[in-house]
Design a protein around this motif. Sequence first.
Motif, short mmCIF file in Angstrom:
data_model
loop_
_atom_site.label_atom_id
_atom_site.label_comp_id
_atom_site.label_asym_id
_atom_site.label_seq_id
_atom_site.Cartn_x
_atom_site.Cartn_y
_atom_site.Cartn_z
N GLU A 124 0.81 -1.23 0.00
CA GLU A 124 0.00 0.00 0.00
C GLU A 124 0.85 1.28 0.00
O GLU A 124 0.32 2.37 -0.19
CB GLU A 124 -0.94 0.01 1.21
N ASP A 125 2.16 1.15 0.19
CA ASP A 125 3.06 2.32 0.18
C ASP A 125 3.48 2.74 -1.22
O ASP A 125 4.18 3.74 -1.38
CB ASP A 125 4.33 2.03 0.99
N GLU A 126 3.06 2.00 -2.24
CA GLU A 126 3.57 2.27 -3.58
C GLU A 126 3.34 3.72 -4.02
O GLU A 126 4.26 4.37 -4.53
CB GLU A 126 2.96 1.32 -4.61
N GLU A 127 2.15 4.26 -3.82
CA GLU A 127 1.86 5.61 -4.32
C GLU A 127 2.69 6.67 -3.63
O GLU A 127 3.18 7.61 -4.28
CB GLU A 127 0.37 5.91 -4.24
N VAL A 128 2.89 6.55 -2.32
CA VAL A 128 3.69 7.56 -1.61
C VAL A 128 5.18 7.41 -1.95
O VAL A 128 5.90 8.41 -2.03
CB VAL A 128 3.44 7.53 -0.08
N PHE A 129 5.63 6.18 -2.16
CA PHE A 129 7.00 5.93 -2.60
C PHE A 129 7.23 6.59 -3.96
O PHE A 129 8.22 7.31 -4.16
CB PHE A 129 7.24 4.41 -2.67
N VAL A 130 6.33 6.34 -4.89
CA VAL A 130 6.45 6.91 -6.23
C VAL A 130 6.42 8.44 -6.15
O VAL A 130 7.24 9.12 -6.79
CB VAL A 130 5.34 6.37 -7.16
N ALA A 131 5.53 8.99 -5.36
CA ALA A 131 5.44 10.45 -5.23
C ALA A 131 6.74 11.03 -4.68
O ALA A 131 7.20 12.08 -5.15
CB ALA A 131 4.26 10.83 -4.33
N LEU A 132 7.35 10.36 -3.69
CA LEU A 132 8.62 10.84 -3.12
C LEU A 132 9.69 10.91 -4.20
O LEU A 132 10.37 11.92 -4.35
CB LEU A 132 9.07 9.93 -1.97
N PHE A 133 9.83 9.83 -4.97
CA PHE A 133 10.90 9.78 -5.96
C PHE A 133 10.59 10.53 -7.25
O PHE A 133 11.49 10.79 -8.04
CB PHE A 133 11.32 8.33 -6.21
N LEU A 134 9.33 10.89 -7.47
CA LEU A 134 8.99 11.74 -8.59
C LEU A 134 9.21 13.22 -8.27
O LEU A 134 9.32 14.04 -9.18
CB LEU A 134 7.53 11.53 -9.01
N ASP A 135 9.26 13.56 -7.00
CA ASP A 135 9.46 14.95 -6.60
C ASP A 135 10.88 15.37 -6.98
O ASP A 135 11.86 14.84 -6.46
CB ASP A 135 9.24 15.09 -5.09
N ALA A 136 10.98 16.31 -7.90
CA ALA A 136 12.29 16.74 -8.41
C ALA A 136 13.21 17.27 -7.32
O ALA A 136 14.43 17.16 -7.42
CB ALA A 136 12.10 17.78 -9.51
N ARG A 137 12.64 17.84 -6.24
CA ARG A 137 13.46 18.35 -5.15
C ARG A 137 14.17 17.22 -4.42
O ARG A 137 15.25 17.41 -3.86
CB ARG A 137 12.61 19.15 -4.17
N VAL A 138 13.60 16.03 -4.45
CA VAL A 138 14.19 14.85 -3.81
C VAL A 138 15.04 14.08 -4.81
O VAL A 138 16.20 13.75 -4.55
CB VAL A 138 13.08 13.93 -3.25
N SER A 139 14.46 13.78 -5.97
CA SER A 139 15.11 12.89 -6.94
C SER A 139 16.40 13.46 -7.51
O SER A 139 17.26 12.69 -7.94
CB SER A 139 14.14 12.53 -8.06
#
Length: 175
Positions: free
Chosen positions: A18-33
């Motif tokens: 169930e963490d897939e969407e928040v994981f994807v959102a974290l790594f899609l965020d350009a400030r993080v990635s």
Amino acid sequence: MIPTLRTERLQLDPYVPEDEEVFVALFLDARVSRWMGDGPYPEEEIRALFGRIFTKVYAQELFEVWAVRRDGRFVGHAEIKPSEVVGGHEIIYALAPEAWGSGLGTELAEAVVAHGFGALGLSEVHATVAAPNLASLALLGRIGFERVRDVTEEDGGTTHLLTRRRARSAPVRQG
């Protein structure tokens, strides 16, 4: 089995599907990635990476990877894993931008390092940080990491290899 780690404000526990969407959102965020490997990555690659956490990393017990939560809410990612590049175990961490500037990064990094020294019995832990990532370099410096060498990347950028050695225990005085 991946242990759950707790700090004053954080809980690091194994990912669940169930963490897939928040994981994807974290790594899609350009400030993080921008600070993660060769990121940012396309969404399909991030989803494939999330899937490999279960099918490869957890299934084969390769290394430890955690979802980082504060008050039950996903705020980041952490791992400690063997790395040929550093010649030992490397810590990797990422926090969502809304968690930046509150000391959670220091708390998170300290927890993963302590786990490496304690449960994993390591004598040193490493981190690799892009030279322009001043916030992460400062954080790691505050918690005892020292710059060992620089690596010139294929794109011409510089990555610093930092190491923290476990403090030696004072000898126990006998009677």
